[in-house]
Design a protein around this motif. Structure first.
Motif, PDB file in Angstrom:
ATOM      1  N   ILE A 109       8.214 -37.394  29.161  1.00 48.84           N
ATOM      2  CA  ILE A 109       6.783 -37.245  29.459  1.00 48.84           C
ATOM      3  C   ILE A 109       6.550 -37.234  30.970  1.00 48.84           C
ATOM      4  O   ILE A 109       5.804 -36.409  31.498  1.00 48.84           O
ATOM      5  CB  ILE A 109       5.961 -38.363  28.764  1.00 48.84           C
ATOM      6  N   ARG A 169      -3.731 -41.643  31.945  1.00 44.11           N
ATOM      7  CA  ARG A 169      -3.119 -42.847  31.365  1.00 44.11           C
ATOM      8  C   ARG A 169      -3.075 -43.912  32.447  1.00 44.11           C
ATOM      9  O   ARG A 169      -2.297 -43.792  33.394  1.00 44.11           O
ATOM     10  CB  ARG A 169      -1.694 -42.555  30.905  1.00 44.11           C
ATOM     11  N   ARG A 218      -8.249 -43.262  30.200  1.00 41.31           N
ATOM     12  CA  ARG A 218      -7.890 -44.079  29.034  1.00 41.31           C
ATOM     13  C   ARG A 218      -7.638 -45.511  29.480  1.00 41.31           C
ATOM     14  O   ARG A 218      -6.871 -45.747  30.421  1.00 41.31           O
ATOM     15  CB  ARG A 218      -6.655 -43.511  28.360  1.00 41.31           C
ATOM     16  N   ASP A 248      -3.072 -48.908  27.598  1.00 43.67           N
ATOM     17  CA  ASP A 248      -2.352 -48.796  26.321  1.00 43.67           C
ATOM     18  C   ASP A 248      -0.944 -49.274  26.628  1.00 43.67           C
ATOM     19  O   ASP A 248      -0.008 -48.493  26.691  1.00 43.67           O
ATOM     20  CB  ASP A 248      -2.338 -47.329  25.874  1.00 43.67           C
ATOM     21  N   ARG A 303      -0.446 -53.617  21.796  1.00 43.60           N
ATOM     22  CA  ARG A 303      -0.744 -52.577  22.783  1.00 43.60           C
ATOM     23  C   ARG A 303      -2.124 -52.001  22.499  1.00 43.60           C
ATOM     24  O   ARG A 303      -2.756 -52.326  21.506  1.00 43.60           O
ATOM     25  CB  ARG A 303       0.333 -51.481  22.755  1.00 43.60           C
ATOM     26  N   MET A 316      -9.049 -42.426  21.146  1.00 44.18           N
ATOM     27  CA  MET A 316      -7.858 -41.672  20.748  1.00 44.18           C
ATOM     28  C   MET A 316      -7.802 -41.695  19.221  1.00 44.18           C
ATOM     29  O   MET A 316      -8.025 -42.740  18.609  1.00 44.18           O
ATOM     30  CB  MET A 316      -6.585 -42.351  21.271  1.00 44.18           C
ATOM     31  N   GLU A 348      -5.076 -41.609  16.966  1.00 41.64           N
ATOM     32  CA  GLU A 348      -3.610 -41.620  16.955  1.00 41.64           C
ATOM     33  C   GLU A 348      -3.046 -42.590  15.929  1.00 41.64           C
ATOM     34  O   GLU A 348      -1.848 -42.853  15.911  1.00 41.64           O
ATOM     35  CB  GLU A 348      -3.063 -41.909  18.353  1.00 41.64           C
ATOM     36  N   THR A 405      -1.400 -36.871  19.419  1.00 44.59           N
ATOM     37  CA  THR A 405      -0.479 -36.382  18.376  1.00 44.59           C
ATOM     38  C   THR A 405       0.926 -36.962  18.511  1.00 44.59           C
ATOM     39  O   THR A 405       1.716 -36.845  17.577  1.00 44.59           O
ATOM     40  CB  THR A 405      -0.431 -34.838  18.399  1.00 44.59           C
ATOM     41  N   ASP A 465       1.647 -40.346  18.974  1.00 46.18           N
ATOM     42  CA  ASP A 465       1.643 -41.538  18.112  1.00 46.18           C
ATOM     43  C   ASP A 465       1.313 -41.173  16.668  1.00 46.18           C
ATOM     44  O   ASP A 465       1.842 -41.771  15.730  1.00 46.18           O
ATOM     45  CB  ASP A 465       0.644 -42.567  18.643  1.00 46.18           C
ATOM     46  N   CYS A 524      -4.600 -34.473  23.075  1.00 44.50           N
ATOM     47  CA  CYS A 524      -3.981 -34.766  24.379  1.00 44.50           C
ATOM     48  C   CYS A 524      -2.523 -35.216  24.242  1.00 44.50           C
ATOM     49  O   CYS A 524      -1.909 -35.622  25.216  1.00 44.50           O
ATOM     50  CB  CYS A 524      -4.791 -35.801  25.150  1.00 44.50           C
ATOM     51  N   GLY A 525      -1.943 -35.115  23.043  1.00 49.18           N
ATOM     52  CA  GLY A 525      -0.513 -35.411  22.892  1.00 49.18           C
ATOM     53  C   GLY A 525       0.309 -34.255  23.450  1.00 49.18           C
ATOM     54  O   GLY A 525      -0.242 -33.232  23.891  1.00 49.18           O
TER      55      GLY A 525
HETATM   56  C1  PEP Z   1      -0.328 -39.753  22.095  1.00 52.62           C
HETATM   57  O1  PEP Z   1       0.038 -40.714  21.421  1.00 52.62           O
HETATM   58  O2  PEP Z   1      -0.300 -38.594  21.676  1.00 52.62           O
HETATM   59  C2  PEP Z   1      -0.818 -39.953  23.460  1.00 52.62           C
HETATM   60  C3  PEP Z   1      -1.358 -38.977  24.163  1.00 52.62           C
HETATM   61  O3  PEP Z   1      -0.646 -41.192  23.995  1.00 52.62           O
HETATM   62  P1  PEP Z   1       0.746 -41.761  24.590  1.00 52.62           P
HETATM   63  O4  PEP Z   1       1.723 -40.631  24.587  1.00 52.62           O
HETATM   64  O5  PEP Z   1       0.403 -42.246  25.940  1.00 52.62           O
HETATM   65  O6  PEP Z   1       1.056 -42.823  23.624  1.00 52.62           O
END
Ligand code: PEP
Ligand code: MG
Length: 767
Positions: free
Chosen positions: A363, A466, A522, A525, A558, A618, A620, A642, A644, A707-708
């Motif tokens: 990521i 984030r 956000r 998290d 979290r 979110m 998720e 997407t 999580d 936003c994944g």
């Molecule tokens: C997700 O879960 O898709 C997300 C955008 O959050 P993170 O990857 O930071 O858990």
């Protein structure tokens, strides 16, 4: 069109242009005959004949004999007595150089053997491998083209050449090609003789050259694309042997599409549809020049695109020090953590032996636009000795390697890279995409630099900031660890105050970089495990770590759960945002991660009360999807996480699945695509659709986004478009591709809609 000849053998004059029957080369030859261009006469032994040959081993000999007699009559010469033919392959999809060609056939029985040879070459290992690599079905098959030979080696007024109607590297207009006087095409293609530039032909044979220019113009206009043409001049007379759409670099693809739209050969919409994500990617990222020439050392996951070459280092600090001396490095780690962020930023590329496509390293490198190969599991890394070994090769600190984030291959040594600059035509295509797309494209950005990248790539705003990533500086990391490990109220208050100041500084920098773009921030998290020192010698710290340890931290303490147990964290963040906003005005919304229930969302809304900020959430967790209706009532917007959500729907750990068993799933055909990369339409997708339906029933205008990582994947974006998503938010470097796919989806949708309306109107007229 009436086919007047044998069912399985088609003379060119039959004017059958069906690619499925005649293959690409055969159909294009017929098109040229139809256009009155100078094509040597011939016939096609069709794909249907190949099917029959494959089944029975028999060729339609009588039909071939008849076609040959017809050719002889047309030429006024007999085979072997003034007439020779060539036998070539013709598949519906071009497979350059993969199949056999037989030239100068002068008697009947060799002309049957040659057709067999061409048909049999469909099953050679190289053709099978080419089809596998290019996803070409073995069932597609091929036709065999039998054509009267013309001779480029007849005399000094003869020759042969290959040309592109535009430059295939740059896209510049004008014929671009090579010419060989007194030679057959095979001599040119095989490289046995060095050809001359096409201009030499212009000097030698000005009339044939002028005719060739006219042919090139006519073919481009007809096929509405840059053509790759093979031709021969036989005693001063020009013959066209083949035309096909020319292969080109990404940069050329963009220029040709834009120029053709400006020349009214294509509409703007067709120019956009002509582009592929790979065309744009090759402009944004550096690539290895001719990677097929090199033997890779090993392979991992192609986590972040582009290629990088540099000195192997094993510690982030070393990458940072060498960067200051302008030395390019590849950071090699078993995996990465927030501790490594400065080193990742300093390195040219990253290679890890563990982790998957949504791991920290993947990521972060994608967000930074840095090439990475992740989870190269054959790598045995010895951090103490600062070396890794793979397949009996030992690579030490200071050695040079190349990582290819496009394919996941790792090579020893510095491979040649090609870098391209974004051109004016690239910007033009992007602005046409902006005009035509119906969904928004935002960027995921956690720092001011990343926000600047989003602006540079023309994102509509920041769809996900984030905030846990802001704790990557040594100072902030120390503070957050102190907070996690803190015990007394006094200790916590003190460190919260420091965190607020640090967060405020981050937000001020981000808000300045926004320059009017909206941003969704956000709230924390924080999977706690990611931030704890792993090797602390302090017994108090070790004891605290033991207490905080979770068996499954990704499903642990979290996201919003932290706000329920420690509301002061979100309060601190909201205060920092408001303080920053007082200094730099910005359009900010808050987003709450990991929500499962309305009560959690309302809890955070209360913390944010009076801030005047919108509060979205979110999507998720599976439960949030199932409760989308009531949640929609209390949320100002939804954004599907997407990553999580896929983890939850599959019960696959996004950290571990790829390195443990997913590859075996692909090898055994259990799964076709990596669900962390390409949206699983049938599972995760259906859950999303259901949630969107329930949410929009409650609140028709609810803004919904994704936003994944899937938000930057072309195939997934098409699906999101059809789900009526308002925008996608992806890493800055994926924005151009996302815009392209979004525009293509809108154009296709509009066209389908128009076609449906037309059918409806026709039905009404009939009624
Ligand atoms: C997700 O879960 O898709 C997300 C955008 O959050 P993170 O990857 O930071 O858990
Ligand atoms: Mg998430």
């Amino acid at each position: 069109m009436t086919v007047t000849y044998e069912k399985v053998v088609y003379s060119f004059e039959d004017l059958c242009e069906d690619k499925k029957l005649l293959g690409n080369k055969g159909a294009n030859l017929v098109t040229m005959v139809k256009m009155g261009l100078p094509v040597p006469p011939g016939f096609a032994v069709s794909v249907d004949a190949w099917k029959e040959y494959k089944r029975t081993g028999q060729l339609p000999e009588q039909a071939i004999e008849d076609a040959l007699s017809r050719l002889e009559r047309r030429m006024g010469r007999k085979l072997g007595d003034g007439l020779a033919v060539s036998v070539r392959s013709s598949a519906a999809v071009s497979m350059p150089g993969m199949m056999d060609t037989v030239l100068d056939v002068r008697d009947n029985s060799t002309m049957m053997d040659s057709i067999r040879k061409v048909f049999d070459s469909w099953e050679t290992p190289r053709a099978i491998e080419y089809r596998r690599l290019n996803n070409i079905s073995a069932e597609m098959g091929l036709a065999s083209i039998v054509q009267a030979m013309v001779f480029g080696n007849r005399d000094e007024l003869s020759g042969t050449g290959v040309l592109f109607t535009r430059n295939p590297s740059t896209g510049e207009r004008g014929l671009f090609g090579e010419w060989l006087q007194g030679a057959l095409g095979e001599e040119l293609v095989s490289g046995r003789r060095t050809p001359q530039p096409l201009d030499e032909m212009k000097k030698m044979l000005p009339d044939a050259y002028r005719q060739l220019e006219e042919v090139a113009r006519t073919l481009e206009q007809h096929f509405k694309d840059m053509q790759d043409i093979e031709f021969t001049v036989d005693s001063g007379k020009l013959y066209v042997l083949q035309t096909r759409n020319g292969k080109r670099s990404g940069q050329a693809a963009v220029k040709i599409a834009v120029d053709m739209a400006k020349e009214d050969i294509l509409s703007q919409e067709d120019a956009i549809l002509r582009m592929t994500p790979d065309d744009l990617r090759s402009i944004i990222y550096p690539h290895i020049h001719m990677p097929e020439r090199y033997q890779p050392l090993t392979r991992g996951l192609n986590a972040s695109p582009g290629a990088a070459t540099g000195i192997v280092v094993f510690y982030p600090e070393e990458a940072a020090i060498r960067a200051k001396k302008n030395e390019d490095t590849i950071l090699v780690r078993p995996e990465t953590s927030p501790d490594d962020i400065q080193g990742i930023a300093a390195a040219k590329g990253v290679l890890t032996s563990r982790g998957g496509l949504t791991s920290h390293a993947a990521i972060v490198t994608r967000a930074m636009g840095k090439p990475s190969v992740i989870g190269a599991s054959q790598l045995e890394i010895d951090l103490k000795k600062e070396q890794f070994s793979v397949n009996n090769v030992v690579v030490k600190k200071g050695d040079i390697i190349t990582v290819d984030g496009d394919t996941g291959y790792v090579y020893t040594g510095a491979l040649p890279l090609i870098e391209t600059e974004a051109t004016a035509e690239f910007n033009t295509i992007m602005s046409w995409c902006d005009d035509l797309r119906w969904i928004g494209v935002m960027g995921n950005a956690d720092t001011a630099e990343a926000v600047t990248q989003v602006r540079r790539f023309g994102g509509d705003g920041i769809g996900l900031c984030r905030t846990e990533r802001q704790f990557n500086t040594p100072e902030a990391l120390a503070a957050i660890r102190e907070f996690i490990l803190g015990e007394t109220r006094e200790e916590l208050d003190k460190v919260l105050q420091r965190l607020r100041e640090l967060q405020k500084e981050d937000f001020v920098a981000i808000f300045k970089a926004l320059q009017g773009m909206p941003a969704v921030i956000r709230l924390l998290d924080l999977p706690l495990h990611e931030f704890l020192p792993r090797d602390s010698k302090d017994s108090r710290v070790r004891e605290r770590i033991m207490r905080l340890m979770e068996v499954n931290p990704m499903m642990g303490h979290r996201g919003v759960r932290l706000a329920i147990t420690n509301p002061e964290i979100y309060k601190m963040q909201i205060d920092a945002i408001l303080e920053a906003k007082r200094e730099v005005e910005a359009n900010i919304s808050l987003m709450v991660p990991q929500v499962i229930t309305l009560q959690e969302l309302l809890w955070v809304r209360r913390i944010a009360e009076g801030s005047g900020l919108k509060v979205g959430m979110m999507m998720e967790t599976v439960r949030a999807c199932m409760r989308a209706g009531p949640l929609a009532r209390a949320a100002d917007f939804f954004s599907f996480g997407t990553n999580d959500l896929t983890q939850a729907v599959f019960s696959f750990s996004r950290e571990d699945a790829e390195k443990k068993f997913l590859t075996t799933y692909f090898d055994k055909g259990i799964l076709q695509d990596n669900p962390f990369q390409v949206l699983d339409v049938k599972g995760v997708g259906r859950l999303m659709e259901t949630a969107i339906h329930w949410a929009r029933q409650e609140k028709p205008n609810l803004v919904i986004s994704v936003c994944g990582e899937h938000a930057g994947d072309p195939r997934s974006i098409e699906v999101f478009y059809r789900m009526d998503i308002d925008y996608v938010s992806c890493s800055p470097f994926r924005i151009p591709v996302a815009k392209l796919v979004a525009a293509q989806a809108s154009i296709k949708d509009k066209r389908e809609h128009k076609a449906r309306l037309k059918t409806l109107t026709q039905q009404e007229v009939k009624c």
